[in-house]
Design an enzyme around this catalytic site. Structure first.
Site, mmCIF file in Angstrom:
data_model
loop_
_atom_site.group_PDB
_atom_site.id
_atom_site.type_symbol
_atom_site.label_atom_id
_atom_site.label_comp_id
_atom_site.label_asym_id
_atom_site.label_seq_id
_atom_site.Cartn_x
_atom_site.Cartn_y
_atom_site.Cartn_z
ATOM 1 C CG ASN A 119 -1.383 1.095 1.029
ATOM 2 O OD1 ASN A 119 -2.937 1.779 0.020
ATOM 3 N ND2 ASN A 119 -2.467 1.426 2.779
ATOM 4 C CG HIS A 121 -1.215 5.649 4.408
ATOM 5 N ND1 HIS A 121 -2.711 6.023 4.392
ATOM 6 C CD2 HIS A 121 -0.384 6.854 5.506
ATOM 7 C CE1 HIS A 121 -3.069 7.217 6.058
ATOM 8 N NE2 HIS A 121 -1.454 7.306 5.787
ATOM 9 C CB SER A 148 4.409 5.044 4.588
ATOM 10 O OG SER A 148 4.977 6.336 5.686
ATOM 11 C CG ASP A 157 -3.445 3.224 6.620
ATOM 12 O OD1 ASP A 157 -3.215 2.873 5.760
ATOM 13 O OD2 ASP A 157 -4.740 4.241 7.176
HETATM 14 C C1 GAR Z 1 -2.957 8.836 -2.694
HETATM 15 O O1 GAR Z 1 -2.057 10.252 -1.951
HETATM 16 C C2 GAR Z 1 -1.896 7.514 -2.331
HETATM 17 O O2 GAR Z 1 -1.447 7.984 -1.601
HETATM 18 C C3 GAR Z 1 -3.463 8.067 -1.124
HETATM 19 O O3 GAR Z 1 -4.678 8.282 -2.343
HETATM 20 C C4 GAR Z 1 -3.809 8.839 -3.490
HETATM 21 C C5 GAR Z 1 -4.646 8.383 -4.432
HETATM 22 O O4 GAR Z 1 -3.667 9.304 -5.965
HETATM 23 N N1 GAR Z 1 -3.834 6.709 -0.747
HETATM 24 C C6 GAR Z 1 -4.441 7.233 0.802
HETATM 25 O O5 GAR Z 1 -5.173 7.644 1.269
HETATM 26 C C7 GAR Z 1 -4.491 5.243 0.952
HETATM 27 N N2 GAR Z 1 -5.199 5.432 2.771
HETATM 28 P P1 GAR Z 1 -3.998 8.535 -7.334
HETATM 29 O O6 GAR Z 1 -5.152 7.933 -7.155
HETATM 30 O O7 GAR Z 1 -4.057 9.404 -8.207
HETATM 31 O O8 GAR Z 1 -2.589 7.351 -7.476
#
Ligand code: GAR
Length: 227
Positions: A119, A121, A148, A157
């Site tokens: 994942n 995060h 991370s 997480d």
């Molecule tokens: C990213 O910033 C990722 O780190 C976050 O969602 C976004 C997705 O962006 N993930 C989380 O918050 C997971 N808990 P993307 O769809 O443009 O890759």
């Protein structure tokens, strides 16, 4: 990330929205810089914009529709996850890559793919688990924020962190400027960690990380500039 030929790692990439992380990984694969291939892009939202973007790159895409698993307002989470697992297993992936996948997975689902789910995060874990990490970093007055990449365990997480990228929080930052600074780093460190796995350098065995045959006691760090 080039080097000697290795068998491409098969990835199932799970998304919920825009999919920019998925696209950064896909581009590295398609350019031959990452020894992996996206065997499946799976969304938990049929309208996720990332699905269309993945399809336009010629990738195999599928979605599950949570509305099909909702009865009298209650989500049949086991049914939804069974549909996801069916799609994933049919693609025969080596690694499940959560890339902006905004659903908490059950312990049973995680156990089914033990040591094979990554994942990303948007915080410096263990700080700011959960949602709204950029808002919370700003509200807390953090001088530093980041992202991370970690293996997924049953604890939200909470799995072992492989690599973090740290960015400064600058005067005048708002959620958008901070998120953009973090996301530039996401697109660098996620392909990097997948590359280590593809090359057999990184493993997660019984919840413990091994890099190049030695235990990884603490997350690796990448420090970015203030751009
Ligand atoms: C990213 O910033 C990722 O780190 C976050 O969602 C976004 C997705 O962006 N993930 C989380 O918050 C997971 N808990 P993307 O769809 O443009 O890759």
């Amino acid at each position: 990330m080039s080097g000697q030929a290795v068998k491409p790692l098969r990835l199932a990439v799970l998304i919920s929205g825009r999919g920019s992380n998925m696209l950064s990984i896909a581009r590295e694969c398609l350019a031959g810089r990452l020894a992996a291939q996206l065997a499946l892009v799976l969304a938990d939202q049929p309208a996720a914009p990332g699905l269309a973007a993945a399809a336009s790159l010629g990738l195999a895409v599928q979605s599950v529709d949570p509305a099909r698993f909702r009865q009298e307002g209650r989500l049949d989470k086991a049914g939804l996850e069974a549909a996801m697992a069916q799609a994933i297993d049919a693609a025969n992936p080596d690694l499940i890559v959560l890339a902006g996948f905004m659903r908490v997975l059950s312990p049973a689902f995680v156990a089914h793919y033990a040591g094979r789910i990554l994942n990303i995060h948007p915080s410096l874990l263990p700080r700011h688990k959960g949602l709204h990490t950029h808002e919370r970093a700003l509200a807390a007055g953090d001088a530093e924020h980041g992202v991370s990449v970690h293996y997924v365990t049953a604890e939200l997480d909470g799995g072992p962190v492989v690599l973090q990228a740290r960015v400064p929080v600058l005067p005048g930052d708002d959620v958008a400027s901070l998120a953009a600074r973090v996301q530039r780093e996401e697109h660098i460190i996620y392909p990097q960690v997948i590359d280590w796995i593809a090359r057999g350098r990184l493993q997660c065995i019984d919840g413990k990380l091994q890099l190049d045959g030695a235990p990884l006691a603490a997350p690796l760090q990448r420090t970015a500039g203030a751009t």
